[in-house]
Design a protein around this motif. Sequence first.
Motif, PDB file in Angstrom:
ATOM      1  N   GLY A 393       0.790  -1.222   0.000  1.00 33.85           N
ATOM      2  CA  GLY A 393       0.000   0.000   0.000  1.00 33.85           C
ATOM      3  C   GLY A 393       0.822   1.273   0.000  1.00 33.85           C
ATOM      4  O   GLY A 393       0.365   2.314   0.489  1.00 33.85           O
ATOM      5  N   VAL A 394       2.026   1.226  -0.570  1.00 34.96           N
ATOM      6  CA  VAL A 394       2.933   2.377  -0.557  1.00 34.96           C
ATOM      7  C   VAL A 394       3.265   2.775  -1.987  1.00 34.96           C
ATOM      8  O   VAL A 394       3.701   1.946  -2.796  1.00 34.96           O
ATOM      9  N   ASN A 395       3.083   4.037  -2.280  1.00 37.79           N
ATOM     10  CA  ASN A 395       3.442   4.561  -3.592  1.00 37.79           C
ATOM     11  C   ASN A 395       4.952   4.783  -3.641  1.00 37.79           C
ATOM     12  O   ASN A 395       5.503   5.478  -2.781  1.00 37.79           O
ATOM     13  N   PRO A 396       5.642   4.215  -4.619  1.00 36.48           N
ATOM     14  CA  PRO A 396       7.104   4.339  -4.668  1.00 36.48           C
ATOM     15  C   PRO A 396       7.598   5.773  -4.697  1.00 36.48           C
ATOM     16  O   PRO A 396       8.564   6.130  -4.006  1.00 36.48           O
ATOM     17  N   ASP A 397       6.952   6.629  -5.501  1.00 40.83           N
ATOM     18  CA  ASP A 397       7.409   8.021  -5.588  1.00 40.83           C
ATOM     19  C   ASP A 397       7.221   8.759  -4.269  1.00 40.83           C
ATOM     20  O   ASP A 397       8.075   9.561  -3.863  1.00 40.83           O
ATOM     21  N   ALA A 398       6.126   8.466  -3.571  1.00 44.54           N
ATOM     22  CA  ALA A 398       5.896   9.108  -2.278  1.00 44.54           C
ATOM     23  C   ALA A 398       6.941   8.663  -1.265  1.00 44.54           C
ATOM     24  O   ALA A 398       7.458   9.477  -0.483  1.00 44.54           O
ATOM     25  N   LEU A 399       7.272   7.380  -1.258  1.00 48.08           N
ATOM     26  CA  LEU A 399       8.297   6.880  -0.346  1.00 48.08           C
ATOM     27  C   LEU A 399       9.664   7.466  -0.686  1.00 48.08           C
ATOM     28  O   LEU A 399      10.450   7.808   0.206  1.00 48.08           O
ATOM     29  N   ARG A 400       9.918   7.621  -1.970  1.00 50.34           N
ATOM     30  CA  ARG A 400      11.233   8.125  -2.399  1.00 50.34           C
ATOM     31  C   ARG A 400      11.481   9.552  -1.921  1.00 50.34           C
ATOM     32  O   ARG A 400      12.635   9.945  -1.690  1.00 50.34           O
ATOM     33  N   GLU A 401      10.424  10.333  -1.751  1.00 53.14           N
ATOM     34  CA  GLU A 401      10.606  11.709  -1.273  1.00 53.14           C
ATOM     35  C   GLU A 401      11.311  11.752   0.075  1.00 53.14           C
ATOM     36  O   GLU A 401      12.036  12.694   0.385  1.00 53.14           O
ATOM     37  N   ARG A 402      11.114  10.726   0.873  1.00 54.83           N
ATOM     38  CA  ARG A 402      11.750  10.645   2.194  1.00 54.83           C
ATOM     39  C   ARG A 402      13.276  10.613   2.075  1.00 54.83           C
ATOM     40  O   ARG A 402      13.977  10.989   3.015  1.00 54.83           O
ATOM     41  N   PHE A 403      13.769  10.161   0.927  1.00 56.14           N
ATOM     42  CA  PHE A 403      15.205   9.961   0.760  1.00 56.14           C
ATOM     43  C   PHE A 403      15.836  10.967  -0.188  1.00 56.14           C
ATOM     44  O   PHE A 403      16.890  10.709  -0.771  1.00 56.14           O
ATOM     45  N   ALA A 404      15.194  12.126  -0.313  1.00 59.95           N
ATOM     46  CA  ALA A 404      15.741  13.161  -1.195  1.00 59.95           C
ATOM     47  C   ALA A 404      17.158  13.535  -0.793  1.00 59.95           C
ATOM     48  O   ALA A 404      18.020  13.813  -1.658  1.00 59.95           O
ATOM     49  N   PHE A 405      17.443  13.533   0.505  1.00 58.48           N
ATOM     50  CA  PHE A 405      18.783  13.889   0.986  1.00 58.48           C
ATOM     51  C   PHE A 405      19.849  12.965   0.401  1.00 58.48           C
ATOM     52  O   PHE A 405      20.977  13.385   0.125  1.00 58.48           O
TER      53      PHE A 405
END
Length: 417
Positions: A393-405
């Motif tokens: 139930g997790v959108n990959p792009d939404a999760l990826r935002e967490r790792f922008a750093f």
Amino acid sequence: MPDDISIDDLFDPQLTQAQVAALAYGDAHPVSLTEGAVLNAAREWTGLADFGPDDFRERLNLLLDEWDADANLTNLSRANLYNYTVRYASNRLLIQNTLKNDPSIHDEVIDRPIIIAGLPRSGTTHLVNLIAADPRLQSLPLWESYEPVPLPGEQALPGGMDPRYQRCADAWAGMQTVTPLLATMHPMNPDHIHEELELMGPDFASYNFEWLSFVPGWRDHYYTTDQTPHYDYMKTVLKLLQRRHGARRWVLKCPQHLEQLPVLKTVFPDAFVAITHRDPVAVIQSAVTMQAYTARINRKHFDATTLITYWSDRVEHLLRACMNDRHVWPAEQSLDVPFHQFMADDLATAERILAKAGLPMTDQSRQSVADYVAGHPRGKEGRMIYHLERDFGVNPDALRERFAFYFDAFPVKAEIK
């Protein structure tokens, strides 16, 4: 086994006959997760009694108490965890006995090891096996990591096979029977080059226990504890193995090093470190799928939210520690390895690492590594198809935002859309 494998029953598993039988066996043979049970079994197995310094007991009991309080563990999982701790305690006895009989082992020098770090599921396993194919290097096969010291007086099997190898092969065969898709995600055959953190097991240390079971309490203890003594212990066991095999440069690997770079530098100051970098969303997707798949025999109940939350947090901790501490390894002693470049030309990546580590490939070493590549094509055991959004139930792009750093700091390419 099909070329493409998709697991469509992660959280509503349809058990095979082998899995049902294994779970029934666990129920029929309950174990006691207590210090006394574990240490007595280790004494009986080895015929030894000296465990060395007693500080390990606190860590052993932290694990046993957390496992014992976990009502969702199956009895089969409890038995597997019990067996792990008995093996580690047995190894501790054997290591202590060996060092006591030959203290000069401590004088061995681990010279300029080549150490691979990086997120779990980021190519570190393939990379260490690739470089370990170079005959000039010493590496740690799974069977020897599981039992680094032979039992006193144990004889070779007919045909000359080491009984430790046979025990590891039997365990791998059993794993393939009960969790057949695990070979696709993470091969564990006896000759497979393994992580040296296994050698911290007899000291009851490392983040490895997080992969064996859900242990947030152990994780918190690990976070707040200086890991230097446990790295020193692991280095001592490497010295023991080096005494037996002869002095060659080691090639090692462990994802844990990513969050222990200063400790790694303290214990192995002359090492060369190669750090793999991969899209953390792909890493998390792979890790949680593997954990969810094995949960069908390890846990009575487990949900997608718990898994994705735990491993997303865990991967972020690894990456932030790497960001904070990457500078402790100077350019002349390290190399960053983007996953997409490694996958595009793994032989060239191995050659680049060896050259920068001061060990340019010879014709023989190049051929040995090339032979390994030819014999171990990607997807040899099948190709796993992952479904992060469908299953978790997790959108990959939404999760990826967490790792922008992380994407801002390293040349990492997004893989999962």
